[in-house]
Motif scaffolding. Structure first.
Motif, PDB file in Angstrom:
ATOM      1  N   SER A   1       0.881  -1.140   0.006  1.00  0.00           N
ATOM      2  CA  SER A   1      -0.022   0.061   0.000  1.00  0.00           C
ATOM      3  C   SER A   1       0.828   1.226   0.067  1.00  0.00           C
ATOM      4  N   ASN A   2       1.970   1.273   0.757  1.00  0.00           N
ATOM      5  CA  ASN A   2       2.877   2.404   0.669  1.00  0.00           C
ATOM      6  C   ASN A   2       3.597   2.522  -0.250  1.00  0.00           C
ATOM      7  N   ALA A   3       3.476   1.688  -1.462  1.00  0.00           N
ATOM      8  CA  ALA A   3       4.228   1.995  -2.611  1.00  0.00           C
ATOM      9  C   ALA A   3       3.192   2.863  -3.761  1.00  0.00           C
ATOM     10  N   THR A   4       1.937   2.899  -3.327  1.00  0.00           N
ATOM     11  CA  THR A   4       0.910   3.343  -4.482  1.00  0.00           C
ATOM     12  C   THR A   4       1.238   4.754  -4.612  1.00  0.00           C
ATOM     13  N   PHE A   5       2.246   5.533  -4.201  1.00  0.00           N
ATOM     14  CA  PHE A   5       2.476   6.848  -4.706  1.00  0.00           C
ATOM     15  C   PHE A   5       2.965   6.717  -6.089  1.00  0.00           C
ATOM     16  N   LEU A   6       3.270   5.501  -6.475  1.00  0.00           N
ATOM     17  CA  LEU A   6       3.911   5.262  -7.804  1.00  0.00           C
ATOM     18  C   LEU A   6       2.673   5.616  -9.274  1.00  0.00           C
TER      19      LEU A   6
ATOM     20  N   VAL B   1      -1.131  -3.063  -8.780  1.00  0.00           N
ATOM     21  CA  VAL B   1      -1.306  -3.580  -7.430  1.00  0.00           C
ATOM     22  C   VAL B   1      -1.877  -5.016  -7.431  1.00  0.00           C
ATOM     23  N   THR B   2      -2.949  -5.284  -8.101  1.00  0.00           N
ATOM     24  CA  THR B   2      -3.646  -6.472  -7.915  1.00  0.00           C
ATOM     25  C   THR B   2      -2.575  -7.600  -8.632  1.00  0.00           C
ATOM     26  N   GLU B   3      -1.891  -7.269  -9.721  1.00  0.00           N
ATOM     27  CA  GLU B   3      -0.942  -8.181 -10.381  1.00  0.00           C
ATOM     28  C   GLU B   3      -0.042  -8.475  -9.168  1.00  0.00           C
ATOM     29  N   THR B   4       0.555  -7.492  -8.734  1.00  0.00           N
ATOM     30  CA  THR B   4       1.787  -7.734  -7.556  1.00  0.00           C
ATOM     31  C   THR B   4       0.983  -8.614  -6.469  1.00  0.00           C
ATOM     32  N   THR B   5      -0.022  -8.233  -6.117  1.00  0.00           N
ATOM     33  CA  THR B   5      -0.600  -9.176  -4.940  1.00  0.00           C
ATOM     34  C   THR B   5      -0.925 -10.452  -5.370  1.00  0.00           C
ATOM     35  N   PHE B   6      -1.141 -10.993  -6.375  1.00  0.00           N
ATOM     36  CA  PHE B   6      -1.380 -12.225  -6.565  1.00  0.00           C
ATOM     37  C   PHE B   6      -0.158 -13.007  -7.180  1.00  0.00           C
ATOM     38  N   ARG B   7       0.820 -12.402  -7.631  1.00  0.00           N
ATOM     39  CA  ARG B   7       2.287 -12.849  -8.410  1.00  0.00           C
ATOM     40  C   ARG B   7       3.043 -13.379  -7.219  1.00  0.00           C
ATOM     41  N   ARG B   8       3.067 -12.493  -6.001  1.00  0.00           N
ATOM     42  CA  ARG B   8       4.020 -13.149  -4.818  1.00  0.00           C
ATOM     43  C   ARG B   8       3.068 -13.362  -3.775  1.00  0.00           C
ATOM     44  N   PRO B   9       3.533 -14.850  -3.240  1.00  0.00           N
ATOM     45  CA  PRO B   9       2.596 -15.539  -2.243  1.00  0.00           C
ATOM     46  C   PRO B   9       2.457 -14.744  -1.067  1.00  0.00           C
TER      47      PRO B   9
ATOM     48  N   ALA C   1      10.875  -5.382   0.851  1.00  0.00           N
ATOM     49  CA  ALA C   1       9.863  -5.056  -0.375  1.00  0.00           C
ATOM     50  C   ALA C   1      10.537  -5.414  -1.462  1.00  0.00           C
ATOM     51  N   ASP C   2      10.024  -6.010  -2.501  1.00  0.00           N
ATOM     52  CA  ASP C   2      10.569  -6.103  -4.005  1.00  0.00           C
ATOM     53  C   ASP C   2      10.368  -5.015  -4.713  1.00  0.00           C
ATOM     54  N   THR C   3      10.707  -3.693  -4.453  1.00  0.00           N
ATOM     55  CA  THR C   3      10.504  -2.439  -4.831  1.00  0.00           C
ATOM     56  C   THR C   3      10.518  -2.491  -6.520  1.00  0.00           C
ATOM     57  N   LYS C   4      11.555  -3.271  -7.116  1.00  0.00           N
ATOM     58  CA  LYS C   4      11.973  -3.104  -8.387  1.00  0.00           C
ATOM     59  C   LYS C   4      10.743  -3.688  -9.111  1.00  0.00           C
ATOM     60  N   SER C   5      10.161  -4.994  -8.415  1.00  0.00           N
ATOM     61  CA  SER C   5       9.009  -5.389  -9.255  1.00  0.00           C
ATOM     62  C   SER C   5       7.945  -4.485  -9.220  1.00  0.00           C
ATOM     63  N   PHE C   6       7.572  -3.562  -8.160  1.00  0.00           N
ATOM     64  CA  PHE C   6       6.456  -2.649  -7.944  1.00  0.00           C
ATOM     65  C   PHE C   6       6.818  -1.815  -9.133  1.00  0.00           C
ATOM     66  N   VAL C   7       7.739  -1.353  -9.483  1.00  0.00           N
ATOM     67  CA  VAL C   7       8.110  -0.259 -10.481  1.00  0.00           C
ATOM     68  C   VAL C   7       7.769  -0.790 -11.876  1.00  0.00           C
ATOM     69  N   ALA C   8       8.198  -2.071 -11.860  1.00  0.00           N
ATOM     70  CA  ALA C   8       8.330  -2.819 -13.220  1.00  0.00           C
ATOM     71  C   ALA C   8       6.599  -3.199 -13.595  1.00  0.00           C
ATOM     72  N   ALA C   9       6.002  -3.624 -12.478  1.00  0.00           N
ATOM     73  CA  ALA C   9       4.609  -3.849 -12.813  1.00  0.00           C
ATOM     74  C   ALA C   9       3.832  -2.525 -13.249  1.00  0.00           C
ATOM     75  N   ARG C  10       4.054  -1.340 -12.312  1.00  0.00           N
ATOM     76  CA  ARG C  10       3.522  -0.030 -12.503  1.00  0.00           C
ATOM     77  C   ARG C  10       3.870   0.363 -14.177  1.00  0.00           C
ATOM     78  N   ASP C  11       5.091  -0.099 -14.479  1.00  0.00           N
ATOM     79  CA  ASP C  11       5.403   0.502 -15.891  1.00  0.00           C
ATOM     80  C   ASP C  11       4.622  -0.132 -16.899  1.00  0.00           C
ATOM     81  N   LYS C  12       4.531  -1.758 -16.714  1.00  0.00           N
ATOM     82  CA  LYS C  12       3.871  -2.562 -17.478  1.00  0.00           C
ATOM     83  C   LYS C  12       2.249  -1.841 -17.641  1.00  0.00           C
TER      84      LYS C  12
END
Length: 420
Positions: A140-145, A160-168, A360-371
């Protein structure tokens, strides 16, 4: 006491025993437990196929909580989703509505209410109880992206949904607390600052009391000079009226729900520097979910297309109505002053580094946001180039067909989680 499934309603203690797996359970009907499971149907099944599959299913009733009164725009997605489920099940699934949070009034208790059965279906806000949901709160704290652009709500729903389900760790954290996540509810896409008078600079913000929820928001607001107060949105109206706070750190839909739009008509939503958002998940209590027959779970999942489509349309209408009302009250949307923008950008960079330091895997957050930014703004809707205020004032949102987004979202994110 007879429960909504025609069997004795479980006490919290017994529910805990069942969750621990000590005895066989089920509150989806049938004598003494779970209904005999039915064969499922394929994704894309017709209404006739669904109704045939429900033929031997005992009636099911679920308690669904909404934050607004019956028929309000804040409820449209959930109400239309429930209506579709009733129809497609041939009336075998019904809903008891807890309008205006009547089942669990405080947003801070919604997670517990889903787990203990006061609510079967409703919104789940992990950032209100970060000690219980540390991983989801970090996400949640990364949603400023997301940013503050016309279609940011589509981007955030996707990544955010993709990240939620991709990581267990995210789904497991919710399940361990008795909550089954269906999807992220589309955000209001304006996570901003709403004040009783115009404020845009660091000098304007210095020492001003403001409502806040979640560590990320607290840290951001402190970096701007505000004095954050921990106040849930359900308590914000009274806090503004009594002068406890002079600004609210929230979203327009929350202000509309509590009737506080005209109290704080001066909004700040910067296109370059965004605040942490407030991701809400549409969720089902795990005990209720696990006790449903397969075809019921599949139908609730498949008709998320109705929930998403109606919710996205309603969010845009609410934002347009909110903007009209704050302008009538003398307000509007303003960007941050240059000094405040630089301060927030610096704090957000530190926040991302802090999250990475906590694992937290913030690189994956940014990658998912960019996608999802590319999917939404480059592939699906390249012609939407207006500012946030122009988009809603001119009703440009009415020309945006959300169906291509819903189709892409199902294909790339949700279908992997369909019950089978």
């Amino acid at each position: 006491m007879s429960n909504r499934f025609g069997v004795t309603r479980l006490t919290s203690a017994l529910a805990g025993i069942l969750a621990a797996g000590l005895i066989l359970s089920g509150c989806a009907g049938g004598e003494g437990g779970r209904q005999t499971d039915s064969a499922g149907v394929s994704f894309g099944a017709s209404i006739e196929e669904y109704q045939s599959a429900f033929k031997n299913i005992q009636p099911i009733k679920l308690r669904l909580q909404t934050d607004g009164p019956e028929g309000s725009l804040s409820n449209v997605g959930r109400e239309q989703w429930a209506k579709a489920i009733v129809k497609w099940s041939g009336g075998k699934i019904g809903f008891e509505f807890g309008y205006s949070n009547s089942f669990a009034p405080a947003s801070t208790e919604w997670a517990a209410a889903l787990a203990d059965g006061r609510i079967d279906v409703g919104y789940f806000l992990p950032y209100y109880t970060p000690d219980d949901f540390p991983a989801l709160s970090a996400l949640s704290n990364a949603t400023f992206l997301d940013g503050n652009r016309p279609l940011s709500t589509l981007v955030s729903t996707g990544w955010v949904t993709e990240t939620t389900f991709r990581r267990p760790e995210y789904v497991e954290e919710a399940e361990q607390r008795g909550i089954h996540i269906l999807t992220l509810a589309p955000s209001a896409n304006i996570p901003g600052i709403f004040c009783t008078k115009e404020r845009t600079s660091l000098t304007d913000f210095q020492g001003v009391p403001i409502s806040a929820s979640g560590k990320g928001r607290f840290d951001e607001l402190k970096s701007l000079g505000f004095t954050p107060q921990s106040i849930a949105f359900t308590e914000l109206y009274e806090a503004i009226q009594r002068g406890v706070v002079s600004c609210g750190s929230t979203v327009p839909s929350a202000l509309d729900t509590i009737g506080a739009v005209q109290l704080v008509p001066y909004a700040i939503a910067d296109p370059q520097a965004s605040l942490v958002g407030f991701p809400n998940y549409l969720a089902v209590g795990k005990a209720a979910w696990d006790s449903l027959p397969l075809v019921a779970r599949q139908l609730m999942f498949d008709r998320l297309d109705v929930f998403l489509t109606e919710e996205l349309k309603a969010r845009s209408k609410r934002n347009a109505d909110w903007l009209r009302r704050i302008k009538a009250a003398g307000g509007g949307i303003r960007p941050l002053g240059d000094d405040a923008r630089q301060a927030l950008l610096a704090r957000n960079n530190d926040l991302l580094n802090d999250l990475a330091g906590q694992g937290a895997d913030t690189k994956s957050f940014v990658a998912a946001r960019d996608k999802w930014n590319a999917i939404v703004n480059e592939q699906l809707y390249p012609d939407v180039t207006s500012s946030l205020e122009e988009f809603f004032t001119a009703k440009a949102y009415e020309t945006v067909d959300v169906q291509p987004f819903v189709d892409a979202f199902f294909k790339q994110v949700l279908l992997k989680n369909r019950p089978s």
